[in-house]
Design a protein around this motif. Structure first.
Motif, short mmCIF file in Angstrom:
data_model
loop_
_atom_site.label_atom_id
_atom_site.label_comp_id
_atom_site.label_asym_id
_atom_site.label_seq_id
_atom_site.Cartn_x
_atom_site.Cartn_y
_atom_site.Cartn_z
N LEU A 75 30.54 42.63 -26.02
CA LEU A 75 31.62 41.69 -26.27
C LEU A 75 32.02 40.91 -25.02
CD1 LEU A 75 33.81 44.02 -28.53
CD2 LEU A 75 32.21 42.25 -29.28
N GLY B 295 31.31 31.88 -35.70
CA GLY B 295 30.83 33.22 -35.95
C GLY B 295 31.67 33.96 -36.97
N LEU C 81 39.21 41.59 -32.88
CA LEU C 81 37.84 41.09 -32.93
C LEU C 81 36.84 42.24 -32.90
CD1 LEU C 81 35.99 38.65 -33.07
CD2 LEU C 81 35.84 38.71 -30.59
N ARG C 82 37.12 43.23 -32.07
CA ARG C 82 36.20 44.37 -32.01
C ARG C 82 36.07 45.03 -33.38
NH1 ARG C 82 35.13 48.82 -27.42
NH2 ARG C 82 33.94 50.30 -28.68
N LEU D 289 32.99 30.66 -31.31
CA LEU D 289 33.56 31.93 -31.75
C LEU D 289 34.07 31.81 -33.18
CD1 LEU D 289 34.26 34.82 -30.60
CD2 LEU D 289 36.59 33.95 -30.35
N VAL E 77 33.98 42.88 -35.70
CA VAL E 77 32.55 43.00 -35.40
C VAL E 77 32.02 44.32 -35.93
CG1 VAL E 77 30.84 43.23 -33.56
CG2 VAL E 77 32.62 41.48 -33.39
N PRO F 150 37.77 37.65 -27.48
CA PRO F 150 36.73 38.62 -27.11
C PRO F 150 37.24 39.98 -26.66
CG PRO F 150 36.11 36.46 -26.32
CD PRO F 150 37.50 36.33 -26.86
N CYS G 77 25.62 44.80 -28.67
CA CYS G 77 26.64 43.78 -28.89
C CYS G 77 27.67 43.89 -27.78
CB CYS G 77 27.30 43.98 -30.26
SG CYS G 77 26.19 43.73 -31.66
N LEU H 213 31.05 37.26 -24.80
CA LEU H 213 31.75 36.27 -25.61
C LEU H 213 32.86 35.56 -24.85
CD1 LEU H 213 32.18 38.26 -28.97
CD2 LEU H 213 30.34 36.68 -28.33
N THR I 40 26.47 35.65 -28.90
CA THR I 40 27.42 34.92 -29.72
C THR I 40 27.91 35.85 -30.81
OG1 THR I 40 25.76 34.08 -31.29
CG2 THR I 40 26.21 32.74 -29.32
N LEU I 41 29.07 35.55 -31.35
CA LEU I 41 29.60 36.35 -32.45
C LEU I 41 28.67 36.29 -33.65
CD1 LEU I 41 31.81 38.08 -33.68
CD2 LEU I 41 33.08 35.98 -34.21
#
Length: 368
Positions: free
Chosen positions: A168, A182, A216-217, A179, A220, A211, A166, A171, A131-132
């Motif tokens: 991705l 998170g 998003l990357r 999401l 994170v 995802p 992690c 996700l 999960t995120l």
């Protein structure tokens, strides 16, 4: 399409380890587990029996693998679940030359990490958060724990992992509300340490933070980098340098968040509670005279932009105040809050007045 190179972030301290961020990372597991490991127990949410299959297959090529399915979500973070894992490890003759892998969300990471920390006083563990919230919060930093009737994470230990993957890709099947939840911890990192996170959220269409998106990357990566830097400097929350709260800064918004979770019997998502808690503590800081109202309003705008709640009225102030008193950051009867004096400028507010605490709750829509 050519796969983008994986991002590797180093978490320093007494037991350094890598956090790898990318897609389709299960092949990296044996390298993270290292030499000398003979058996691997995989602790995973029973709701992820299909998603965990590539991990089990990757491990089975090199190790004897045992599976330890546990309940999904906060239902896993109970003493009885930890005991069942200990019993299974004992029956299998699990030794210090063996290791655990956790696969699931933050609750799985917390429970599995706690089992690893306490079995034979500590065995190796690698976390694979799915999960995120797990990626940016629970899996990094070595905090493990379970809940009791008195509160969340009141029983636990520090036990740093051998590594964190992690992935991705995991996700992609995550429900959108999970999401979004998170992102509560991600935005929190923006307010306490990295304003570029806030700029990213404000500059991207929230619907396009998916995802497989570059946005998003980067979110994170930045959130993990914030946590890695903080925990490397203050693993056991003893305090930071030059007035910085140290690791305690990661608890921004969490005093109220944990109180909400407890009064809701953990039916609210953690990231949703954190968003509310951050807005609450911003209002509290404004009343204490440490934070400008424009920054308070930015809290509301950024959390709301990604779809997170910023108001709360399901419990009375007195009930939430009582729950806050058992928060781990309290000192005796005195409540302590991480607050901001500006974005990325945290401080500690100890013993705020009851009137300010109550007024801040009213400001987020609460009732007396």
């Amino acid at each position: 399409m050519r796969k983008k190179k994986d991002t590797v972030l180093r978490v320093g301290g007494q037991s350094p380890y890598d956090v790898v961020i990318g897609h389709d990372l299960s092949e990296r597991l044996p390298q993270m587990l290292g030499v000398g490991v003979q058996r691997v127990a995989v602790v995973f949410s029973d709701a992820l029996s299909e998603l965990v299959r590539p991990v089990l297959d990757s491990l089975a090529a090199a190790y004897d693998v045992m599976v330890l399915p546990i309940p999904d979500g906060e239902r896993a973070k109970k003493a009885a679940v930890a005991v069942s894992c200990w019993e299974a490890l004992g029956e299998a003759g699990f030794t210090r030359s063996d290791a655990l892998v956790t696969f699931g969300g933050g609750a799985t990471t917390d429970l599995g990490g706690f089992v690893a920390a306490t079995w034979l006083r500590g065995v190796k563990v690698v976390h694979v958060p799915t999960t995120l919230l797990g990626m940016v919060d629970a899996a990094v930093g070595g905090k493990t724990g379970i809940n009791t009737r008195s509160g969340k994470n009141l029983v636990g230990s520090f036990h740093e992992p051998a590594g964190v993957l992690c992935d991705l890709s995991t996700l992609r099947g995550l429900p959108r509300p999970e999401l979004v939840a998170g992102l509560g911890e991600v935005v929190k990192c923006g307010f306490i340490a990295d304003p570029a996170i806030l700029d990213l959220v404000e500059g991207n269409d929230p619907a396009e933070i998916t995802p497989d998106s570059a946005a998003l990357r980067e979110l994170v990566e930045r959130a993990v980098a914030v946590k890695a830097e903080v925990v490397a400097a203050d693993l056991k929350e003893t305090g930071g340098a030059k007035g910085h709260p140290g690791r305690e800064v990661l608890n921004y918004g969490h005093t109220m968040a944990h109180a909400i979770e407890r009064t809701e019997n953990y039916r609210i998502r953690h990231g949703e509670a954190v968003a509310i808690g951050c807005v609450y503590v911003a209002e509290l800081a404004a009343r204490a005279g440490t934070l400008d109202v424009d920054v308070v309003e930015r809290h509301r705008e950024v959390f709301a932009r990604v779809g997170l709640p910023t108001t709360y009225a399901k419990a009375s102030f007195d009930d939430l105040h009582a729950a806050m008193k058992v928060d781990k950051k309290s000192r005796g009867s005195q409540l302590r809050f991480v607050v901001l004096t500006d974005v990325a400028k945290p401080a500690v507010l100890a013993g705020p007045s009851l009137a300010d605490l109550r007024d801040a709750y009213t400001a987020i829509g609460g009732r007396s």
